[in-house]
Design an enzyme around this catalytic site. Structure first.
Site, PDB file in Angstrom:
ATOM      1  N   CYS A 136       0.838  -1.206   0.000  1.00 21.70           N
ATOM      2  CA  CYS A 136       0.000   0.000   0.000  1.00 21.70           C
ATOM      3  C   CYS A 136       0.872   1.256   0.000  1.00 21.70           C
ATOM      4  O   CYS A 136       1.326   1.705   1.068  1.00 21.70           O
ATOM      5  CB  CYS A 136      -0.920  -0.017   1.218  1.00 21.70           C
ATOM      6  SG  CYS A 136      -1.962   1.450   1.321  1.00 21.70           S
ATOM      7  N   CYS A 139      -0.517   4.159   2.027  1.00 20.61           N
ATOM      8  CA  CYS A 139      -0.323   4.063   3.480  1.00 20.61           C
ATOM      9  C   CYS A 139       1.131   4.330   3.855  1.00 20.61           C
ATOM     10  O   CYS A 139       1.404   4.987   4.862  1.00 20.61           O
ATOM     11  CB  CYS A 139      -0.674   2.668   3.994  1.00 20.61           C
ATOM     12  SG  CYS A 139      -2.113   1.910   3.246  1.00 20.61           S
ATOM     13  N   ASP A 140       2.076   3.808   3.089  1.00 21.38           N
ATOM     14  CA  ASP A 140       3.471   3.767   3.543  1.00 21.38           C
ATOM     15  C   ASP A 140       4.426   4.653   2.753  1.00 21.38           C
ATOM     16  O   ASP A 140       5.587   4.808   3.146  1.00 21.38           O
ATOM     17  CB  ASP A 140       3.993   2.315   3.462  1.00 21.38           C
ATOM     18  CG  ASP A 140       3.160   1.371   4.321  1.00 21.38           C
ATOM     19  OD1 ASP A 140       2.660   1.836   5.370  1.00 21.38           O
ATOM     20  OD2 ASP A 140       3.004   0.200   3.952  1.00 21.38           O
TER      21      ASP A 140
END
Ligand code: NAP
Length: 313
Positions: A136, A139-140
């Protein structure tokens, strides 16, 4: 959630397909429940920006779009519960959905459980998950400011996320097993024109290595057989999807790779159970097509229930 209730429609999954089905069912006055094992929104909620969903000419962030869909479902009186459905049984006209702490009874079911990332299955992938291996970028990605990262895959997801990662990373290497991208032309062109993106063609990642965090990947060129190593801080895996259909194995007909087979009304091989979105066998997997599926599955469920009532009279 009251386990004594009997619902008209139980919707499994709160991505674009499940939430659209919820909006339609709620608005049609059907007693509806949505169950989601993770956070509502599905994979769309992990997408930074959605540019091809109609009505948003400037694009819209995935989380924002999905928050709006959930709010719209709730507005029509449909609860969205956090729980995992692990099985489904039919008893007469009633479906029983197994939950970790009980069951839900419903007169029809819409399965909209979507899909999840397919792992590469190479050494180091599991060990370094969360320590350099990610599925992701939204997200990261921000953890990789000024660092070099690798994206594995050549589909829409790999290219969308590679472009997104250039906001943070100093360099993004897209490692693709062929010499042509599967991704849509508009994305291909944008990626090719991005000076931070380099392509490593005909190449697969054979292992992910480091100490406490990822430090490098080993590569193999599929044409020449040459093996090499590429230093990197992050590995973002976008090697396709696996349908979340394990809980209906043996109950509904699936393709060899686990996608649910439906007819044109999205009915599965078990009457009264419908499937919508990425979990079903279909030619396109987009938010727009998932939304279309959700609407159709809801209308089909409504018709199914109406026919049942007429049959009882
Ligand atoms: P995908 O289209 O199935 O692409 C997966 C990519 O990973 C392919 O390039 C494939 O290579 C490669 N791959 C598969 N297994 C591999 C392995 N073991 N090692 C290395 N590479 C491997 O999956 P996706 O990109 O996640 O997209 C899924 C669906 O969502 C698609 O229908 C896509 O159109 C849709 N989507 C759309 C958008 C959008 O903006 N419209 C964004 C994201 C996703 P090959 O090409 O050689 O098969």
């Amino acid at each position: 959630m009251d386990n004594r209730e009997v619902y008209d429609v139980a919707i499994v999954g709160a991505g674009p397909a499940g939430l659209t089905a919820a909006i339609y069912c709620g608005r049609a006055g059907l007693k509806t429940l949505v169950m989601e094992r993770m956070v509502p929104g599905g994979q769309a909620a992990t997408t930074d920006k959605i540019e091809n969903y109609p009505g948003f000419p400037e694009g819209i962030s995935g989380p924002e779009l999905m928050r709006k869909m959930e709010a719209q479902a709730r507005k029509f009186g449909v609860p969205v519960e956090m729980t995992e459905v692990t099985g489904i049984e039919k008893n007469g006209d009633m479906f029983r959905l197994t939950l970790p702490d009980g069951e839900v009874r419903s007169r029809s079911v819409i399965i909209a459980t979507g899909s999840r990332e397919r792992p590469l299955g190479v050494p180091g992938e599991k060990e370094y998950r969360g320590r350099g291996v990610s599925y992701c970028a939204t997200c990261d990605g921000a953890f990789y400011r000024g660092k070099e990262v690798v994206v594995v895959g050549g589909g829409d997801s790999a290219i969308v996320e590679a472009i997104f990662l250039t906001r943070f990373a100093s360099k993004v290497s897209v490692i693709h097993r062929r010499d042509q991208l599967r991704a849509a032309a508009a994305l291909r062109e944008r990626a090719m024109a991005n000076p931070k993106i380099q392509f490593v063609w005909n190449t697969v990642v054979t292992g992910i290595y480091g100490t406490d965090k990822v430090e490098y990947v080993s590569l193999k060129n599929r044409v020449t057989g040459e093996e090499s190593r590429l230093d990197t801080s992050g590995v973002f895996v976008y090697a396709g999807l696996v349908p979340n259909s394990e809980f209906v194995i043996g109950k509904l007909e699936l393709t060899q790779d686990g996608y649910i087979l439906t007819d044109e009304f999205l009915q599965t091989t078990l009457p009264g159970v419908f499937a919508a979105g990425d979990v079903r066998k279909k030619p396109a997997r987009q938010v727009a097509t998932a939304v279309g599926d959700g609407a159709l599955a809801a209308m089909s469920a409504e018709n199914f229930l109406a026919l049942q009532v007429r049959g009882q009279k």
